[in-house]
Write an enzyme that holds these catalytic residues in place. Sequence first.
Site, PDB file in Angstrom:
ATOM      1  N   GLU A 423      17.363 -16.110 -38.871  1.00  0.00           N
ATOM      2  CA  GLU A 423      17.918 -16.190 -37.525  1.00  0.00           C
ATOM      3  C   GLU A 423      17.785 -17.628 -37.005  1.00  0.00           C
ATOM      4  OE1 GLU A 423      15.648 -13.757 -34.894  1.00  0.00           O
ATOM      5  OE2 GLU A 423      16.781 -14.334 -33.116  1.00  0.00           O
ATOM      6  N   ASP A 496      12.962 -13.245 -35.756  1.00  0.00           N
ATOM      7  CA  ASP A 496      11.812 -13.223 -34.853  1.00  0.00           C
ATOM      8  C   ASP A 496      11.406 -11.783 -34.590  1.00  0.00           C
ATOM      9  OD1 ASP A 496      12.022 -15.932 -34.651  1.00  0.00           O
ATOM     10  OD2 ASP A 496      13.125 -15.912 -32.747  1.00  0.00           O
ATOM     11  N   ASP A 498      11.095 -10.156 -31.978  1.00  0.00           N
ATOM     12  CA  ASP A 498      11.391  -9.805 -30.581  1.00  0.00           C
ATOM     13  C   ASP A 498      12.684  -8.983 -30.519  1.00  0.00           C
ATOM     14  OD1 ASP A 498      13.411 -11.565 -31.090  1.00  0.00           O
ATOM     15  OD2 ASP A 498      12.690 -13.132 -29.748  1.00  0.00           O
ATOM     16  N   ASP A 500      15.788  -9.692 -29.592  1.00  0.00           N
ATOM     17  CA  ASP A 500      16.953 -10.320 -30.222  1.00  0.00           C
ATOM     18  C   ASP A 500      16.868 -10.210 -31.731  1.00  0.00           C
ATOM     19  OD1 ASP A 500      18.289 -11.004 -28.013  1.00  0.00           O
ATOM     20  OD2 ASP A 500      18.038 -13.192 -28.234  1.00  0.00           O
TER      21      ASP A 500
END
Length: 630
Positions: A423, A496, A498, A500
Site C-alpha cells: 500500500e 497498514d 488500519d 484503509d
Amino acid sequence: MSYKDSDIKVLKGLEPVRKRPGMYIGSVDTRGLHHLVWELFDNAVDEVLAGYANNIKISLNKDGSITIEDNGRGIPVGINSTTKKSTVDTVFTSLHAGGKFDDNAYGVSGGLHGVGSSVVNALSSWLVVEVCREGYMYQSKYENGGHIVQPLTRKEATKKTGTKVTFYPDKSIFLTIEFKKSIIKERVQESTFLFPNLTVELFDEKDNTKDVFHSSKGLIEFVDFINEGKSSISPVISFKALLDDIDVDIALQYINDSHETILSFANSVKTIEGGSHELGFKLGLTETINEYARKVKVLKEKDANFEGSDIREGLVAIISVKIPERLISYEGQTKNKLFTQEAMTVTKKVVKSKLLFWLDENKKQAMEILEKIKKSRDARIASKNVREEIRKIKGTKQERILSGKLTPCQLKDNKFTEIFLVEGDSAGGSAKLGRDRKYQAILPLKGKVLNVEKASIKEILANDEISILVSCLGASIGSDFNIEKLKYGKIIIMTDADTDGSHIQVLLLTFFYRFMKQAIENGRVYIAQPPLYKISKKGNKESRYAWDEIELDEYKKEFVTYDIQRYKGLGEMSSDQLWESTMDPNTRKLIKVNIQDISLTEKRVSTLMGDDTKIRKEWIDDNINFELEE
Ligand code: 0RA
C-alpha cells in the site's frame, strides 16, 4: 419402515474414530468441529424429511456444550438382539451402527440414519442423549469418547416424542472447541430453504438470544437471500416438476453482476462440484434462451448463438433434485458431483419447457434478460480484443508501464518467488530497500484499488492498478486464468494495520476471488502481518516486535524498563525493521487466505463490500482461515 431395534448392524467400537478422527470428520479444526454438529443436525433433518418432525432446536450452552433436539419419533429404546444393549446405546457406542433407512423414498444426507452419532460420541468428553418415546423420557450418559456411564434409563413420564443430544467436544482432539454461531446459522438457514416445512430455533445461552429460521417459499427465498441488496434484472423465476420419478426444483434470478452463481443439491446434499443436474440445467438454459432470442429476433439469422457463459453472467440459480435411491450415483469418491444421467435429461427437459413458457408469458422481463445477455456477449468480445491488444504491445508499451512500478526479483522459478503488493509508494520504497532481491518482488499500489464488486469488466480492465497487477502476475484473468503461468509462488498483500489498509485487503481479496479464484483455492494468496509495536529494553540493544497487547505485556514484564514504539503504518518502519518484522520468512507472520466454503461466498463477498465494517470483520474472522504459515 423396516428399522427396528433388531435391525442394527454392529461392526466395532469407537477407538478407530479417536485414533484417526480425520478419516471420519475430515479434520480437527473448526471445520471438523462443526462437522459434529452437522452429523446430529442431519439425523434430525432426516426425521423431518421422513415426515415425523418439523422442529429442530439447537442451543449453544453456557458451559460450551451444544444441544440438538428434534420433535421426531425418538430413537428406538428397546434392546438390540446382537449387542444386548438398548438401541440408543448401540447407536451411540458402535461404529457404523445404522438403520436400514435406504427404503425411505429419498435417502437424505446420503448416509444411513444415525450413523454419525457414534462418531460424535467418540470425539466428545461427555455426551447426554434423551429420547422421549412411548410415554417416557429415557436418558443415557457417556464420557471420555463414548464410554457408557449411565446406560439407557427410564425417567419421568412425558407425552412428548423426540431426540435430544447434548455434547461437549474433546479438547484433546480438536484444535478449537468453540462453536461459531455464524457458521451454524448459515448451514441451518440453508436447510430451512430446502425444507419449507422445517423450523429451526437457534438459542445462544451466552447472550440469551434466539434466532428462528423458517422459509415457507423455499428456494425462492434462498435466491432472495443470496441476492439481498443487489439490483435485479428479473424477478425470481421458479419451477418445480416431477418427471420419471425425479423431483426437480429450481429458482433463478438475473442480477446486475458479471459472474454466475449456481448452487445445486441432490437429495438435499450440496453437490459442490455440480454434476449431471447442473449440466442439464445449463444445456436447457442455453438452448431455451437461444431459441427464444431467435424467435423474438434479438438474434438475427446472421448472428451466432449466445454462448453459455454469456447467458450465465449475472445469473443466480439454485437447483435441487430428489432422486430415488435406486437411480442415484456420484462421480468419484465423494458425494460432491452427481453422476445420475437421468437427472441430466429430466432437468434439461424441465428447464426447456417451463422456462420457455415463462419467457413467452413475461415478454417485457424476458427482453430485459436478453439485453443483459447481449451486453455480456459484447463484453466478452471486447475483452478478447483487449487481451489481443495486450499481447500485441507486449515488450513495448507494457514493459514501459511496468518499469516504473514493479521491482522484480532475480529468480524466475515460482517455487521460490514472492510478490509483495504494498500500500502506497513510501512503504513501497522501504519494502524495496528491505527485501531480499533474489526472490522478493515489490509492487506498490497507489490509493484504493478499484472496487471490483461494483465495476464492469471493461472498467476493471481499464483500471491502471488492476491491469498492472494482472500483467505482473502473468497468468491472465477470469476464464483465461492459468495458474501454471503465475510468476510468483506467493502473492503477499502488505498493508497498514488500519481501516484503509483492511479496505485495500478486502478489495484485493475480492479481486482475486472474482478473477483468479484458483490462486486463492491453491493457497497462493497471503496477507502480511506487520507488528503493532516495537519494544526495546533500556540500557542495551535488545528489542522485540509485538503483534498484540498480550505479547507486548509479556515483553514489558521481561524487560522491566523499556521504550515502546507504536507503528501506525508501514511507512513508520525503517527498511530494516520492515524486513525483520514483516518480510523475512524466518520471523514474519504470514496469513494464508483460504475460503472455507464457496457455496455462499457470493453473499459473503457482497457483505464484505457493503459499508458495515462490523459485518465485514465478523465475516473475515469466521470464514477466511487465518492460518499461520508453517
Ligand atoms: C430409527 C428408527 C426410528 C427413529 C429414529 C431412528 C430416529 C433417529 C434419530 C436421530 C436423531 N433424531 C432421530 N429421530 C428418530 C423410529 C422407528 C419407529 O418408530 O418405527
